[in-house]
Design a protein around this motif. Structure first.
Motif, short mmCIF file in Angstrom:
data_model
loop_
_atom_site.label_atom_id
_atom_site.label_comp_id
_atom_site.label_asym_id
_atom_site.label_seq_id
_atom_site.Cartn_x
_atom_site.Cartn_y
_atom_site.Cartn_z
N ASN A 1 -16.04 -2.46 12.36
CA ASN A 1 -17.33 -2.67 11.72
C ASN A 1 -18.45 -2.79 12.74
O ASN A 1 -19.60 -2.43 12.46
N GLU A 2 -18.12 -3.27 13.93
CA GLU A 2 -19.15 -3.51 14.95
C GLU A 2 -19.23 -2.39 15.98
O GLU A 2 -20.27 -2.19 16.60
N LEU A 3 -18.12 -1.65 16.18
CA LEU A 3 -18.05 -0.54 17.14
C LEU A 3 -18.64 -0.92 18.50
O LEU A 3 -19.64 -0.37 18.94
N PRO A 4 -18.00 -1.86 19.20
CA PRO A 4 -18.50 -2.25 20.52
C PRO A 4 -18.42 -1.09 21.51
O PRO A 4 -17.62 -0.16 21.35
N GLY A 5 -19.23 -1.16 22.52
CA GLY A 5 -19.32 -0.06 23.48
C GLY A 5 -18.04 0.18 24.25
O GLY A 5 -17.77 1.31 24.68
N ASP A 6 -17.23 -0.86 24.43
CA ASP A 6 -16.00 -0.68 25.20
C ASP A 6 -14.80 -0.29 24.33
O ASP A 6 -13.67 -0.25 24.80
N MET A 7 -15.04 0.02 23.05
CA MET A 7 -13.94 0.41 22.17
C MET A 7 -13.40 1.78 22.58
O MET A 7 -14.15 2.67 22.99
N ASN A 8 -12.09 1.93 22.42
CA ASN A 8 -11.45 3.21 22.71
C ASN A 8 -12.11 4.35 21.92
O ASN A 8 -12.35 4.23 20.71
N HIS A 9 -12.41 5.44 22.59
CA HIS A 9 -13.13 6.55 21.97
C HIS A 9 -12.37 7.13 20.78
O HIS A 9 -12.99 7.58 19.80
N GLN A 10 -11.04 7.09 20.84
CA GLN A 10 -10.24 7.67 19.77
C GLN A 10 -10.46 6.92 18.45
O GLN A 10 -10.62 7.53 17.40
N TRP A 11 -10.47 5.58 18.52
CA TRP A 11 -10.75 4.79 17.32
C TRP A 11 -12.14 5.10 16.78
O TRP A 11 -12.34 5.24 15.58
N LYS A 12 -13.11 5.18 17.66
CA LYS A 12 -14.49 5.49 17.23
C LYS A 12 -14.54 6.84 16.53
O LYS A 12 -15.21 7.00 15.50
N GLN A 13 -13.86 7.80 17.11
CA GLN A 13 -13.88 9.14 16.54
C GLN A 13 -13.29 9.14 15.13
O GLN A 13 -13.88 9.70 14.20
N TRP A 14 -12.15 8.49 14.96
CA TRP A 14 -11.52 8.44 13.64
C TRP A 14 -12.43 7.72 12.63
O TRP A 14 -12.58 8.16 11.50
N TRP A 15 -13.03 6.61 13.06
CA TRP A 15 -13.86 5.82 12.15
C TRP A 15 -15.12 6.60 11.74
O TRP A 15 -15.54 6.55 10.58
N ASN A 16 -15.70 7.31 12.67
CA ASN A 16 -16.90 8.09 12.35
C ASN A 16 -16.58 9.34 11.52
O ASN A 16 -17.43 9.84 10.79
N GLN A 17 -15.37 9.84 11.63
CA GLN A 17 -14.97 11.03 10.88
C GLN A 17 -14.78 10.75 9.39
O GLN A 17 -15.05 11.60 8.55
N CYS A 18 -14.30 9.55 9.05
CA CYS A 18 -13.84 9.30 7.68
C CYS A 18 -14.97 8.84 6.76
O CYS A 18 -15.98 8.28 7.22
N GLN A 19 -14.76 9.10 5.46
CA GLN A 19 -15.71 8.70 4.43
C GLN A 19 -14.95 8.03 3.29
O GLN A 19 -13.84 8.44 2.96
N ALA A 20 -15.57 7.04 2.66
CA ALA A 20 -14.91 6.29 1.60
C ALA A 20 -14.67 7.12 0.34
O ALA A 20 -13.78 6.80 -0.45
N HIS A 21 -15.44 8.18 0.16
CA HIS A 21 -15.36 8.94 -1.09
C HIS A 21 -14.42 10.14 -1.02
O HIS A 21 -14.27 10.86 -2.00
N THR A 22 -13.75 10.36 0.13
CA THR A 22 -12.86 11.52 0.24
C THR A 22 -11.78 11.28 1.29
O THR A 22 -11.99 10.56 2.27
N PHE A 23 -10.61 11.89 1.06
CA PHE A 23 -9.55 11.87 2.07
C PHE A 23 -9.73 12.99 3.09
O PHE A 23 -9.10 12.98 4.15
N GLU A 24 -10.53 13.95 2.77
CA GLU A 24 -10.68 15.12 3.64
C GLU A 24 -11.42 14.77 4.91
O GLU A 24 -12.50 14.16 4.88
N VAL A 25 -10.83 15.14 6.03
CA VAL A 25 -11.39 14.84 7.34
C VAL A 25 -11.36 16.12 8.17
O VAL A 25 -10.33 16.81 8.22
#
Length: 547
Positions: free
Chosen positions: A509-533
């Motif tokens: 929820n906070e996406l700190p700057g030192d977070m692993n890029h892979q987690w950030k990428q997955w979180w930014n890719q997804c949307q609550a209204h669809t499974f399609e990524v």
């Protein structure tokens, strides 16, 4: 001509002629049998040469049948005479023997040391403590039920995983359910609906609602609120599980071969008997993350507030994170999530799906555990791990990476007497478990086999709690991923690693700057209204590889 073709014509001509002449001249019964044999050989050989569909039979008439006969026993020959105790798949002899011994309450110790290579790459082990502890009885149950659940359930750490009536025989289902009642664990019905045999002995049930909606569908295959409520409010039904996918065949619906579909099964499921029963790959009520959560709330309300969750095999991590986003967006959470590993089994699955799709159990449980932590939802949702649990160490390893409790299916079948013949999809199960042939299934003594299920459950948990105590811990909740030790490629023993960096509470929820890029990428890719990524290419950095 091949040697066997020449031999055939020699026997078909001279062999028949000589044996017939000898019989006619002597009237000796032996020569009559000899002539009968050469005549039968001739008939079979002529069929192979001119009618049979196999090239092998045409080149090697009659004798080729020996090859097919031996091939029909290949699995048994491999199992009994060739494989050693630790090399078979999916369960080796050491694992099967442990289940058999514990289910029969006989000695389960070994002599002369381990047969395992302790220096093998990726070998898992534990560090014990010089101050072992004993677990209190209060630490041996798990409460399942989130903030919206009115009827929470106290579950065992080990339970019977999803296996349907249809895939399993009537007596097998009865023995499992009676065993669950005796052991104090729950019995998952599988997607084939709740049958009378699930209800007969009063064991606790988790009703699985599969993609075919069996047991709560109308004749057109749509969800039927009335039939669901009638069953879900029964006292034996303790929880409801919505199946999205399963480990052995993610992205593929369940398959019940028509050879197993009796009139009774057809009536229970509301399906025809003249074709294989193939469930859709997608649950029609759960086509988006938000739809899934609304369906969970709907089922919880209809059931009177019982725990409701969903089961899936993890594929693209961003798709699961889409469900987490939906939970945060609309404020609905499941009471539990069952994570099925790619190593899970089934009675019928396409080879490619079983071999190549899905994330293994430990990896996927660790991912789901961290995803819920990062979303700030972990305290509301229990995680149930499912995938190849034969020993207490298998159970412990799943708890250590984030599971709250564990489901086991195939090892419960071993407790019933399964011998891993791998004929589950043929209706020819030699032990009467995975069949609808009444002549085979009646071989199962329900009372005796239920006791074996109880014994396996109780003895495995007793070993688990002793193993946890040997680590100096007083509760399964104290287990952590770093307590699992893994042998690295260079022989060093390290705490278990993962492709996914661990997260702190609310990190996503906070996406700190030192977070692993892979987690950030997955979180930014997804949307609550669809499974399609839309999957992006991710290049591992040196830091990723080092972790």
């Amino acid at each position: 001509m091949t040697i066997m073709q020449k031999a055939f014509w020699l026997i078909a001509s001279l062999g028949n002629l000589i044996s017939l002449s000898l019989y006619l001249s002597t009237a000796n019964v032996f020569f009559l049998f000899l002539f009968s044999g050469t005549l039968l050989y001739t008939v079979v050989g002529l069929y192979d040469l001119y009618v049979g569909p196999h090239s092998l039979n045409r080149l090697y008439p009659v004798m080729a049948h020996i090859r097919y006969f031996l091939e029909s026993f290949r699995v048994e020959i491999q199992q009994y005479f060739i494989a050693n105790d630790t090399e078979e798949r999916p369960f080796n002899r050491e694992q099967r023997s442990l289940v058999y011994q514990r289910s029969k309450n006989v000695r389960d110790t070994i002599a002369f040391g381990t047969q395992r290579d302790l220096m093998e790459e990726n070998y898992l082990s534990l560090w014990h403590s010089l101050a072992p502890k004993k677990l209190d009885q209060s630490e041996k149950r798990v409460t399942i039920g989130g903030p919206d659940c009115l009827l929470p359930y106290e579950a065992s750490h080990l339970n019977i995983s999803a296996m349907s009536f249809g895939a399993l025989s009537q007596n097998a289902i009865e023995a499992l359910n009676l065993g669950a009642r005796k052991a104090g664990c729950y019995h998952n019905t599988g997607e084939g609906a709740v049958s009378p045999y699930h209800l007969k002995h009063g064991g606790d049930l988790v009703w699985q609602i599969g993609t075919g909606l069996f047991g709560c569908r109308d004749h057109d295959g749509h969800f039927n609120e009335s039939s669901f409520k009638d069953m879900a409010t029964r006292t034996s039904i303790k929880m409801i599980e919505v199946k999205l996918s399963q480990g052995a065949k993610p992205g593929h619906g369940g398959v019940l071969p028509k050879s197993k579909i009796s009139d009774e099964i057809a009536a229970i499921r509301h399906i025809p008997t003249d074709r294989d029963c193939v469930s859709p790959a997608v649950n029609p009520e759960c086509t988006t993350p938000i739809d899934l959560l609304h369906f969970i709330k709907r089922l919880r309300d209809l059931s009177g507030g019982k725990p409701v969750g969903f089961k899936l095999c993890i594929g693209n991590p961003a798709e699961f994170l889409a469900i987490c986003k939906a939970m945060l967006q609309i404020g609905i959470t499941p009471d539990f999530i069952t994570v099925d590993g790619a190593e899970g089994g089934t009675g019928a699955a396409p080879v490619e799906f079983s071999n190549r799709l899905g994330m293994p159990c430990l990896e996927s449980v660790y991912f789901v555990h961290n995803a819920l932590i990062g979303s700030g939802l972990r305290d509301k949702v229990r995680i149930i791990a499912s995938g190849k649990t034969a020993s207490s160490f298998d159970l412990l390893s799943k708890l250590a990476v984030g599971a709250d409790l564990v489901n086991a299916a195939r090892t419960m079948m071993f407790a019933l007497g399964c011998i891993q013949s791998r004929h589950c999809n043929t209706n020819l199960c030699p032990t009467g478990i995975a069949t609808q042939d009444p002549a085979r299934s009646k071989a199962i003594d329900v009372t005796d086999k239920s006791n074996r299920v109880k014994n396996f459950h109780d003895n495995t948990l007793e070993s688990l709690y002793e193993l946890i105590g040997s680590m100096g811990l007083t509760s399964p909740t104290q287990l952590q991923p770093h307590m699992l030790k893994q042998r690295s490629v260079n022989g060093e023993l390290k705490s278990i690693g993962s492709h996914f960096a661990p997260l702190t509470v609310n990190a996503l929820n906070e996406l700190p700057g030192d977070m692993n890029h892979q987690w950030k990428q997955w979180w930014n890719q997804c949307q609550a209204h669809t499974f399609e990524v839309e999957e992006e290419v991710y290049i591992f950095t040196e830091a990723d590889l080092a972790s």
